[in-house]
Enzyme design. Structure first.
Site, PDB file in Angstrom:
ATOM      1  N   LYS A   1      22.134 -21.356   6.272  1.00 32.67           N
ATOM      2  CA  LYS A   1      22.676 -22.320   5.796  1.00 32.67           C
ATOM      3  C   LYS A   1      22.754 -22.647   4.284  1.00 32.67           C
ATOM      4  O   LYS A   1      21.655 -22.039   3.890  1.00 32.67           O
ATOM      5  CB  LYS A   1      22.224 -23.925   6.212  1.00 32.67           C
ATOM      6  CG  LYS A   1      22.321 -24.234   7.551  1.00 32.67           C
ATOM      7  CD  LYS A   1      21.694 -25.646   7.835  1.00 32.67           C
ATOM      8  CE  LYS A   1      21.901 -26.235   9.294  1.00 32.67           C
ATOM      9  NZ  LYS A   1      21.567 -27.326   9.659  1.00 32.67           N
TER      10      LYS A   1
ATOM     11  N   ARG B   1      17.573 -14.014   7.117  1.00 30.90           N
ATOM     12  CA  ARG B   1      18.956 -14.260   6.643  1.00 30.90           C
ATOM     13  C   ARG B   1      19.272 -15.588   6.443  1.00 30.90           C
ATOM     14  O   ARG B   1      18.648 -16.506   6.917  1.00 30.90           O
ATOM     15  CB  ARG B   1      19.772 -13.469   7.571  1.00 30.90           C
ATOM     16  CG  ARG B   1      20.121 -14.086   9.033  1.00 30.90           C
ATOM     17  CD  ARG B   1      20.744 -13.325   9.938  1.00 30.90           C
ATOM     18  NE  ARG B   1      21.185 -14.145  11.190  1.00 30.90           N
ATOM     19  CZ  ARG B   1      20.439 -14.571  12.001  1.00 30.90           C
ATOM     20  NH1 ARG B   1      19.253 -14.522  11.926  1.00 30.90           N
ATOM     21  NH2 ARG B   1      20.792 -15.237  13.057  1.00 30.90           N
TER      22      ARG B   1
ATOM     23  N   THR C   1      12.275 -10.453   3.102  1.00 31.00           N
ATOM     24  CA  THR C   1      12.431  -9.495   2.556  1.00 31.00           C
ATOM     25  C   THR C   1      13.156  -9.012   1.431  1.00 31.00           C
ATOM     26  O   THR C   1      13.152  -7.969   0.522  1.00 31.00           O
ATOM     27  CB  THR C   1      12.806  -8.126   3.535  1.00 31.00           C
ATOM     28  OG1 THR C   1      13.786  -8.325   4.042  1.00 31.00           O
ATOM     29  CG2 THR C   1      11.442  -8.152   4.779  1.00 31.00           C
ATOM     30  N   LYS C   2      14.073 -10.215   1.202  1.00 38.45           N
ATOM     31  CA  LYS C   2      15.215 -10.110   0.203  1.00 38.45           C
ATOM     32  C   LYS C   2      15.056 -11.288  -0.598  1.00 38.45           C
ATOM     33  O   LYS C   2      14.794 -12.572  -0.036  1.00 38.45           O
ATOM     34  CB  LYS C   2      16.363  -9.826   0.693  1.00 38.45           C
ATOM     35  CG  LYS C   2      16.757  -8.602   1.249  1.00 38.45           C
ATOM     36  CD  LYS C   2      18.148  -8.353   1.764  1.00 38.45           C
ATOM     37  CE  LYS C   2      18.230  -7.023   2.458  1.00 38.45           C
ATOM     38  NZ  LYS C   2      19.549  -6.898   3.180  1.00 38.45           N
TER      39      LYS C   2
ATOM     40  N   HIS D   1       0.880  -1.371  -0.127  1.00 40.47           N
ATOM     41  CA  HIS D   1      -0.195  -0.060  -0.047  1.00 40.47           C
ATOM     42  C   HIS D   1       0.779   1.198   0.019  1.00 40.47           C
ATOM     43  O   HIS D   1       2.024   1.299   0.775  1.00 40.47           O
ATOM     44  CB  HIS D   1      -0.924   0.129   1.334  1.00 40.47           C
ATOM     45  CG  HIS D   1      -1.950  -0.894   1.229  1.00 40.47           C
ATOM     46  ND1 HIS D   1      -3.140  -1.172   0.630  1.00 40.47           N
ATOM     47  CD2 HIS D   1      -2.083  -2.212   1.777  1.00 40.47           C
ATOM     48  CE1 HIS D   1      -3.882  -1.928   1.063  1.00 40.47           C
ATOM     49  NE2 HIS D   1      -3.085  -3.077   1.639  1.00 40.47           N
TER      50      HIS D   1
END
Length: 164
Positions: free
Chosen positions: A150, A147, A132-133, A79
């Protein structure tokens, strides 16, 4: 179960949807600019667990043999919120393009995959992670924000911990 616009949802063979799944495919001309309509493409042997929500206004591809644990959320839109003189609900939405969840991946309980993120092949997304990545092939991720914990090393044929 809620399925919006099933004409834009494409299921492969041997898929399963658990209770209270929401597949919300909507058309927003601001998000789906260069496409005729959005597409949610679900490959073969995909399992979508209880209370999962997939919001698609552009294109999401879920490849073969992907498992969703319960309460997973995937979206390809966000949004606008910049104009403080208007309610966020009235400011519209924007997308970040096509998203893919790679074959053989497992998305853990309560994970969230945010707009514009692609998940590689044979990945594990830990329970409660907020991704988010982009996640490369053969990785285990966890946390908020997620993150890499492994990676699979094809030379040693073992999963190797990273410094995350």
């Amino acid at each position: 179960m809620i399925i919006d616009n099933p004409q834009w949802i494409h299921f492969g063979n041997h898929c399963g949807l658990s209770d209270d799944v929401e597949l919300c495919v909507g058309f927003n001309k601001d998000v789906t600019k260069e496409k005729e309509h959005p597409d949610l493409i679900i490959g073969n042997h995909v399992w979508i667990g209880r209370n999962c929500h997939i919001g698609c206004e552009y294109e999401i591809i879920i490849e073969d043999y992907v498992i969703f644990g319960p309460m997973v959320h995937v979206t390809d839109r966000n949004h606008y919120y910049e104009d403080v003189t208007k309610p966020i609900e009235l400011q519209g939405e924007f997308g970040k393009g096509k998203m893919t969840i790679g074959a053989e991946s497992w998305i853990g309980f309560g994970a969230q995959i945010m707009a514009g993120v692609n998940i590689g092949r044979h990945c594990v997304i830990g329970a409660g992670s907020i991704v988010t990545k982009d996640v490369p092939d053969y990785c285990v991720v966890g946390g908020n924000p997620a993150r890499i914990l492994k990676r699979y090393d094809f030379n040693t044929q073992k999963w190797v911990k990273t410094n995350g």
